[in-house]
Enzyme design. Structure first.
Site, PDB file in Angstrom:
ATOM      1  N   GLU A  42       0.869  -1.162   0.000  1.00  0.00           N
ATOM      2  CA  GLU A  42       0.000   0.000   0.000  1.00  0.00           C
ATOM      3  C   GLU A  42       0.905   1.211   0.000  1.00  0.00           C
ATOM      4  OE1 GLU A  42      -2.042   3.225   0.544  1.00  0.00           O
ATOM      5  OE2 GLU A  42      -0.730   2.635   2.156  1.00  0.00           O
TER       6      GLU A  42
ATOM      7  N   CYS B 176      -5.378  -0.999   6.471  1.00  0.00           N
ATOM      8  CA  CYS B 176      -5.630  -1.263   7.900  1.00  0.00           C
ATOM      9  C   CYS B 176      -6.967  -0.626   8.202  1.00  0.00           C
ATOM     10  CB  CYS B 176      -4.627  -0.578   8.794  1.00  0.00           C
ATOM     11  SG  CYS B 176      -2.996  -1.213   8.639  1.00  0.00           S
TER      12      CYS B 176
ATOM     13  N   CYS C 291       2.901  -0.455   4.402  1.00  0.00           N
ATOM     14  CA  CYS C 291       1.668   0.298   4.273  1.00  0.00           C
ATOM     15  C   CYS C 291       2.106   1.749   4.363  1.00  0.00           C
ATOM     16  CB  CYS C 291       0.745  -0.080   5.414  1.00  0.00           C
ATOM     17  SG  CYS C 291      -0.957   0.161   4.989  1.00  0.00           S
TER      18      CYS C 291
ATOM     19  N   ARG D 280      -0.152  -4.360  11.102  1.00  0.00           N
ATOM     20  CA  ARG D 280       1.265  -4.196  10.783  1.00  0.00           C
ATOM     21  C   ARG D 280       2.134  -3.772  11.956  1.00  0.00           C
ATOM     22  NH1 ARG D 280      -1.937  -3.515   7.125  1.00  0.00           N
ATOM     23  NH2 ARG D 280      -1.614  -4.323   5.032  1.00  0.00           N
TER      24      ARG D 280
ATOM     25  N   SER E 139       4.161   1.447   9.896  1.00  0.00           N
ATOM     26  CA  SER E 139       5.150   1.507   8.827  1.00  0.00           C
ATOM     27  C   SER E 139       6.138   2.656   9.024  1.00  0.00           C
ATOM     28  CB  SER E 139       4.469   1.595   7.458  1.00  0.00           C
ATOM     29  OG  SER E 139       3.777   0.391   7.212  1.00  0.00           O
TER      30      SER E 139
ATOM     31  N   HIS F  92      -7.100   2.813  12.274  1.00  0.00           N
ATOM     32  CA  HIS F  92      -6.875   4.226  12.603  1.00  0.00           C
ATOM     33  C   HIS F  92      -8.142   4.849  13.183  1.00  0.00           C
ATOM     34  CE1 HIS F  92      -2.865   4.665  10.836  1.00  0.00           C
ATOM     35  NE2 HIS F  92      -3.276   3.823   9.909  1.00  0.00           N
TER      36      HIS F  92
ATOM     37  N   CYS G 299      -5.416   5.295   6.021  1.00  0.00           N
ATOM     38  CA  CYS G 299      -5.124   4.041   5.333  1.00  0.00           C
ATOM     39  C   CYS G 299      -6.384   3.292   4.961  1.00  0.00           C
ATOM     40  CB  CYS G 299      -4.265   3.155   6.217  1.00  0.00           C
ATOM     41  SG  CYS G 299      -3.881   1.609   5.410  1.00  0.00           S
TER      42      CYS G 299
ATOM     43  N   CYS H  39       0.026   5.525   5.108  1.00  0.00           N
ATOM     44  CA  CYS H  39      -0.250   5.920   6.482  1.00  0.00           C
ATOM     45  C   CYS H  39       1.016   6.307   7.217  1.00  0.00           C
ATOM     46  CB  CYS H  39      -1.029   4.841   7.215  1.00  0.00           C
ATOM     47  SG  CYS H  39      -0.117   3.375   7.622  1.00  0.00           S
TER      48      CYS H  39
END
Ligand code: SF4
Ligand code: SF4
Lengths: 410, 592
Positions: free
Chosen positions: B15, B66, B566, B499, B522, B70, B63, B569
């Site tokens: 992503e 996910c 990812c 993640r 990330s 968030h 994101c 984000c």
């Protein structure tokens, strides 16, 4: 200014915002002939991808009957009378003539995720197989220069014929040079323009690609805009919402296969088959709205009884979209079903205008009114920002241009 | 010099927008690596000035993968600030929404984003379907189950389908892959198993996503969570919804146990050598103990802990995943996480700033210095200067890795019974040493172990929810007086996204967001070098890896994918204190 407001008033009250589902036999007969000719021409074209549709159906464990059920549902969704059902089925089979390139710009991959969840029993997978997805960063095997080569190759090979899907907004302000793609460090803006140049049409999916979405929410730190503000001289189709409903993505591709034209669009370049009516028009809680029964606070008795969510900030009355009919994830649920209300994600600037928990101060909806249409139009107008007006006017211009180019409506 | 510089941009099957630059020596071994994100949006700036109750919906759009994580962290940060404890139903529903995401996301990651780094699609064409069925039984046997895809004819049909696809010339998204690369180690039969499950998983993931939609309204981007609780009253009191959830979960669990885990055993065994080859590791290079193998990297692991198991409120309740830090791959010790020790550094990120700052004081002013323009069509990163939109999070002045593997390692080091049981079972069944965990393969295994654990535990939770509703408890929301609690306060939402460790920090003043910041998984893993020149987890994990063919960066993307990047984000702007990029007013539209 008065002039512009007048223009917008026309936009919001004109027939273009409504759907005309019965246009008379003559109209449909002509359209039928157009589609017939288009499908014959499409059949003549070499297949990008020679997968056999029937055997795919079997591989997927589906039979023809199930497929036909899906086809008639899609025909209805596209607002076509039942006589088009066999043509829609044929169009689905001929989609292997349609190469698709999918770009991701300032995105969160929500629409790619949505595409993977595409509903409509399993047929989406066939559609995915069939449409020859030539480039899609989130799914493709190669990375780096092999990936870039794949894109070059597709652009060259299908010059003028591929449908370009774009997810995410494009920074054209302060952030213009901040976002780059590929080893050469090409900006998002240049990248989009280059790939769009040889596309047959550009489909903007999701709130970001259509109207700028969240990156463009105030104060828009990067100067993000949607595809239609960047790409010129190409038909642009907007499929807004956050994320866009995959049913509408499939609908647009099918429509294109069927007619060779972009579907009839509203003033914001949204296909009318999907965005021709308000959430509120088809909401399962509408009877409660009309009866004046509202949820007054989260978790209250009204909530337990599925009352209308208007007072908790539902923006269904001012939002054009078909999720009250199509829903999400194979119809499992949708935001109003889950008791949270609509945030208007298919409208321009919804993050600044609609995405909050309370009703709009000047919404002026009193139930039971019966006159809701009128009040909605009134406050819709009252809240348009200058930016909204700009987009609206731009959109009319592009819609007209688009139609001329395409030689009529689908 | 015989050193060569490899640029991989775009890194696909992730992503977001990520670029990796690696330097290889004359033996094709990576001696240096840089990780950069090349996309910026500025969501935290956008959050400023808004009503804190609306942040969740906006912050969720950090994101789309996910999805919902968030959202929950943002809502929790506000609840923490307002000192609200949510009712039991809301806690379980949120756990189910997030748990469904774990299972869904891990499965999609393994099959659709990662598998092609292990599975050579073209090689599957030469497999013998009968032997493939046998092979599938073997690996399912390792997991102690019967295979998900069984029987010669099934594999044969799939092989024919792929053959047709390959023969027709254009390979679409499979075009230009690294097929035939020497570092693909599976046999044709094993590759065919991988391809079969890749296709079947497309279906399974669609069903798994429905679990989130049942209580979340839709997927991606659910919509049922509000400050104080959840809104899905009708869904928790409806036995048909509960039954559907359980059905989807048990179908998904079947695939996890009978396809996903056996496939990880298969790949894990075939790649076990390099997973335990400590010579290849970064630690060796920096004088460490040399545990683990290729792709091991930093070997410091952190987890904030997540999934509250009782209703005692934030950061007091017992959690499914314990919080803690393990340094140097040493499972005998675990340190508690102290969020005061979290800081972000921007020395090598495209922002202004001179020292690491705690998120509450975070400052981010974009300062883009661009790439080096070269004539050969490649623009290299200015690696000595700033080279990424991702900031560099530091914990207690060290770099750490976060993610499913970190959660498993912290769980084992904390002697958590449940996690230890799942990890031990996995290693025992696969006949794999513990050291296999500290590697690229280990990261992939950690995610699989966690998926099985999550799937099992969710079944308990959904029963608990149904029982609670059946007993007449339909409370889904805790009342609060917004005007009172929102005068001046701050709060944080610290938890674990699929993640890894995810934190949202919010300051509220006069009913509006005064400052907002998210430090996401990330960011921890993909961040560039820090002010001391130390590498981040992505960078460190590449060091020492041998690349079979520099034209095909298969080993690079395999290791990077093992983190499940990812990137959208990971990139954000925070409060620019007095230097806001614009003023935003909501007052005109926001009164009731
Ligand atoms: S439209 Fe929504 S889902 Fe899509 S990229 Fe934007 S925020 Fe993400
Ligand atoms: S206000 Fe919202 S919940 Fe109420 S009837 Fe309209 S769309 Fe449905």
């Amino acid at each position: 200014m008065a002039e512009r407001i007048d223009g917008v008033r026309k936009l919001f009250t004109s027939k273009s915002a409504r759907v005309d589902t019965n246009r008379g036999d003559l109209y449909y007969q002509q359209l039928f002939d157009t589609c017939r000719a288009r499908l014959d021409a499409l059949r003549e074209q070499p297949a990008v991808n020679r997968l056999d549709f029937d055997s795919l159906l079997t591989d997927e464990g589906q039979d023809r009957r199930e497929f036909m059920k899906w086809v008639s549902a899609v025909t209805a969704m596209l607002m076509l009378p039942p006589m088009f059902t066999p043509l829609v089925a044929e169009a689905a089979e001929l989609m292997n003539r349609l190469p698709v390139v999918w770009l991701e710009l300032q995105d969160c991959a929500g629409n790619s995720e949505a595409l993977l969840r595409s509903d409509g029993p399993k047929i989406d997978e066939i559609v995915l197989d069939i449409i020859s997805l030539e480039f899609h960063e989130s799914l493709m095997a190669p990375s780096g220069h092999q990936a870039e080569k794949q894109l070059e190759d597709a652009m060259e090979h299908f010059k003028g014929n591929y449908l370009l899907f774009v997810e995410g907004s494009i920074p054209v302000g302060a952030g213009r040079d901040w976002c780059t793609i590929g080893a050469s460090g090409e900006t998002f803006l240049d990248h989009l323009n280059r790939v769009a140049e040889n596309a047959a049409a550009v489909v903007a999916v999701g709130a970001c690609a259509t109207f700028g979405g969240i990156p463009a929410a105030a104060p828009n730190p990067t100067g993000a805009v949607g595809v239609m503000d960047v790409v010129k001289g190409k038909p642009v189709i907007n499929i807004p919402a956050c994320p866009a409903n995959p049913a509408n993505m499939v609908g647009v591709v099918l429509h294109y296969a069927l007619t060779g034209q972009v579907p009839e669009l509203d003033s914001l370049l949204r296909p009318k088959f999907a965005f021709g009516y308000r959430i509120h028009d088809n909401c399962e809680r509408r009877a409660h709205f009309d009866a004046g029964e509202y949820v007054e606070e989260w978790g209250d008795e009204g909530a337990k009884n599925n009352f209308c969510l208007y007072k908790m900030g539902c923006k269904g009355p001012m939002t054009f979209n078909n999720c009250s009919i199509v829903r999400y994830n194979e119809g499992v649920n949708w935001p109003i079903g889950v008791g949270r209300g609509c945030i208007g994600c298919s409208e321009p600037d919804f993050w600044d205008k609609y995405a909050y928990e309370r009703p709009m101060a000047n919404a002026n909806i009193k139930a039971p009114t019966g006159g809701v249409e009128k009040t909605v139009d009134q406050f819709g107008l009252g809240l348009l920002t200058a930016a909204g007006i700009g987009i609206g006017i731009h959109a009319v211009a592009s819609a007209v241009a688009g139609k001329r180019e395409e030689g009529g409506e689908g | 010099m015989s050193k060569r510089h490899i640029v991989v941009d775009p890194i696909t099957r992730i992503e977001g927008h990520l670029r990796i630059e690696a330097v290889i020596d004359e033996n094709n071994t990576i001696v240096d690596a840089y990780s950069s994100s090349t996309m910026f949006r500025g969501i935290e700036t956008i959050l400023q000035g808004r009503d804190p109750r609306d942040c969740g919906l906006l912050a969720m759009r950090i994101c789309g993968v996910c999805t919902g994580t968030h959202y929950q962290r943002s809502i929790e940060a506000v609840e923490d600030a307002f000192d609200i404890t949510i009712p039991k139903n809301a806690r379980i529903v949120r756990n189910l929404i997030q748990g469904a995401l774990y299972v869904h996301d891990h499965l999609v990651h393994f099959y659709h984003l990662h598998a092609l780094d292990f599975v050579d699609v073209v090689s599957a064409l030469s497999a013998d379907p009968a032997k493939t069925a046998e092979e599938a039984r073997k690996w399912a046997g390792v997991a102690g189950v019967s295979p998900y895809t069984d029987g010669e004819s099934e594999f044969k049909a799939i092989q024919e389908r792929v053959a047709k696809f390959v023969k027709q010339g254009r390979l679409g998204i499979f075009g230009n892959g690294y097929w035939g690369n020497k570092h693909y180690k599976l046999t044709p039969e094993q590759n065919l198993i991988g391809v079969a499950h890749y296709l079947q998983a497309l279906d399974i993931q669609r069903d798994l996503a429905k679990m989130q939609a049942i209580f979340g309204g839709k997927n991606p981007h659910p919509q049922s969570i509000v400050v104080g609780g959840v809104t899905c009253v009708q869904d928790i009191q409806n036995p048909a919804r509960i039954a559907l959830f359980k059905q989807l979960l048990s179908d998904g669990t079947k695939f996890v146990k009978q396809a996903y885990l056996p496939d990880v055993y298969m790949a894990g065994t075939m790649y076990a050598d390099e997973a335990t080859d400590s010579k290849a590791t970064f630690t060796e290079l920096i004088g460490g103990k040399g545990v683990g193998g290729t792709g091991g990297g930093l070997l410091n692991y952190m987890s904030y802990g997540d999934f509250r198991l009782d209703d005692t409120g934030f950061y007091k309740a017992q959690t499914l995943f314990p919080s803690g830090i393990v340094y140097g791959g040493d499972l005998s010790k675990v340190e508690a996480v102290d969020h005061e020790k979290i800081a972000e550094d921007v020395t090598h990120s495209w922002y202004e700033g001179s020292e690491p700052l705690h998120p509450y004081n975070g400052q981010t002013i974009p300062k883009y210095t661009g790439l080096d323009k070269r004539d050969d069509g490649i623009a290299y990163l200015k690696t000595g200067e700033k080279y990424s939109w991702i900031k560099t999070p530091i914990y207690n002045d060290t770099r750490v890795e976060v993610g499913p593997l970190a959660r498993m390692i912290v769980g084992v080091a904390s002697k958590d019974e449940r996690i230890t049981k799942y990890v031990t079972n996995f290693l025992k069944r696969g006949n794999l040493p513990v050291s296999v965990l500290f590697s690229t393969v280990g990261r992939t295994a950690g995610r699989a172990i966690e998926t099985e654990l999550m799937a099992d535990v969710m079944m308990e939770w959904v029963d608990e929810l149904a029982a609670n509703a059946a007993a007449g408890d339909l409370r889904t929301w805790t009342e609060f007086d917004f005007d009172k609690v929102s005068v001046k306060t701050k709060g944080m939402g610290l938890a674990e996204a699929p993640r890894g460790s995810l934190g949202h920090w919010v300051r509220v003043e006069d009913g509006k967001v005064a400052n907002y910041q998210a430090v996401v998984p990330s960011t921890w893993n993909a961040g560039p070098r820090d002010y001391k020149g130390r590498m981040g987890a992505y960078e460190a994990s590449l060091i020492g890896t041998k690349v079979a063919d520099p034209e095909q960066p298969l080993e690079i993307i395999r290791t990077i994918h093992s983190f499940d990047p990812c990137i959208a984000c990971a990139v954000h702007v925070v409060d620019t204190k007095g230097k806001s990029l614009g003023v935003y007013k909501l007052d005109s539209q926001c009164s009731i």
